[in-house]
Design a protein around this motif. Structure first.
Motif, short mmCIF file in Angstrom:
data_model
loop_
_atom_site.label_atom_id
_atom_site.label_comp_id
_atom_site.label_asym_id
_atom_site.label_seq_id
_atom_site.Cartn_x
_atom_site.Cartn_y
_atom_site.Cartn_z
N TRP A 89 -3.90 11.52 2.29
CA TRP A 89 -4.19 10.65 3.39
C TRP A 89 -3.66 11.27 4.76
O TRP A 89 -4.46 10.86 5.87
N HIS A 98 -9.96 2.83 6.73
CA HIS A 98 -10.12 1.41 6.63
C HIS A 98 -11.41 1.08 5.59
O HIS A 98 -11.39 0.11 5.11
N ASP A 100 -11.59 3.01 3.24
CA ASP A 100 -11.09 3.31 1.59
C ASP A 100 -10.59 2.01 0.76
O ASP A 100 -9.36 1.69 1.42
N PRO A 101 -10.84 1.80 -0.25
CA PRO A 101 -10.33 0.55 -0.92
C PRO A 101 -8.91 0.84 -1.40
O PRO A 101 -8.03 -0.01 -1.42
N TRP A 103 -6.96 2.65 0.50
CA TRP A 103 -5.94 2.14 1.63
C TRP A 103 -5.68 0.77 1.86
O TRP A 103 -4.74 0.19 2.14
N THR A 104 -6.75 -0.05 1.54
CA THR A 104 -6.64 -1.61 1.48
C THR A 104 -5.65 -1.95 0.49
O THR A 104 -4.84 -2.78 1.12
N GLY A 105 -5.57 -1.43 -0.54
CA GLY A 105 -4.46 -1.61 -1.67
C GLY A 105 -3.06 -1.41 -1.17
O GLY A 105 -2.21 -1.96 -1.51
N TRP A 106 -3.06 -0.29 -0.68
CA TRP A 106 -1.66 0.05 -0.05
C TRP A 106 -1.24 -0.83 1.10
O TRP A 106 -0.13 -1.24 0.89
N ASN A 107 -1.95 -1.34 1.75
CA ASN A 107 -1.52 -2.36 2.82
C ASN A 107 -1.24 -3.74 2.31
O ASN A 107 -0.61 -4.45 2.88
N GLN A 108 -1.97 -4.09 1.21
CA GLN A 108 -1.56 -5.38 0.69
C GLN A 108 -0.48 -5.19 -0.19
O GLN A 108 0.22 -6.36 -0.60
N ARG A 110 2.50 -2.42 -0.66
CA ARG A 110 2.98 -1.04 -0.52
C ARG A 110 4.02 -0.54 -1.33
O ARG A 110 4.41 0.57 -1.65
N THR A 113 1.95 0.43 -4.51
CA THR A 113 0.79 1.30 -4.46
C THR A 113 1.25 2.69 -4.11
O THR A 113 1.92 2.84 -3.04
#
Length: 203
Positions: A89, A98, A100-101, A103-108, A110, A113
């Protein structure tokens, strides 16, 4: 025995807010960032610092250099203060991330992930906390400046407050800000968070 850490986020660079720089090389301070670094040096010059440490990345080194010069201390590089390893990344624009799924998982989540080819937030947190404890053992009763990165500082503060790694998103650590942490045999205490020595346009 207590050690006081002045946790400094590096000053502003031109990719701030647009690119996930991570550990990519060549990210240096812009004009505003250099002014912020000078203001930080003045802010911390009277704190009786025993040492100045910085992440290996250019933007942290450039932020720490005026402080080291102002205090007459050597600037020491500490790998434990390095940015989170974002793997593949690093260098990508946030706009593209934004979509990238992963990336969403990382922010939910961390704490569990892993960025592709990188490290989890818990791994980064363990790394920097080990570094702080090693500095405490090395310096003892002292006041130290550590120039690092927003997420690393947030992970330290979250731990000190008894919060999980994902809670790092609940508070701000802005460019060129100072957060003060005291570490002793009894545990940790946050004395201040996100102090701004320089209130420029993007600070």
């Amino acid at each position: 025995m207590t050690t006081t850490f002045f946790l400094v986020r590096h000053a502003a660079h031109d990719r701030l807010g647009r690119t996930l720089c991570g550990r990519m090389p060549g990210v240096t301070l812009g004009a505003e960032g250099r002014a912020q670094a000078a203001a930080l040096a003045e802010r911390l010059a009277g704190e009786g610092l025993a040492a100045v440490y910085a992440s290996p990345l250019e933007r942290a080194q450039e932020t720490a250099a005026p402080l080291a010069a102002r205090t007459g201390l050597a600037l020491e590089t500490l790998p434990a203060l390095n940015e989170i390893d974002f793997g593949a990344w690093a260098g990508r624009d946030f706009e593209a991330l934004h979509a990238d799924p992963a990336w969403t998982g990382w922010n939910q989540a961390r704490h569990v992930t892993r960025p592709p080819g990188g490290e989890t937030a818990l791994e980064a947190q363990a790394r920097v906390l080990r570094g702080l404890e090693e500095l405490r053992q090395r310096h003892g009763e002292a006041r130290l400046a550590l120039v690092s990165h927003a997420d690393l500082i947030k992970l330290v503060i979250a731990h000190a407050l008894g919060l999980g790694a994902d809670a790092m998103q609940r508070f701000e650590v802005g460019p060129a800000s100072v957060s003060v942490l005291v570490l002793g045999d009894w545990g940790t205490k946050v004395e201040s968070l996100n102090e701004r020595a320089f209130l420029g346009e993007n600070a």
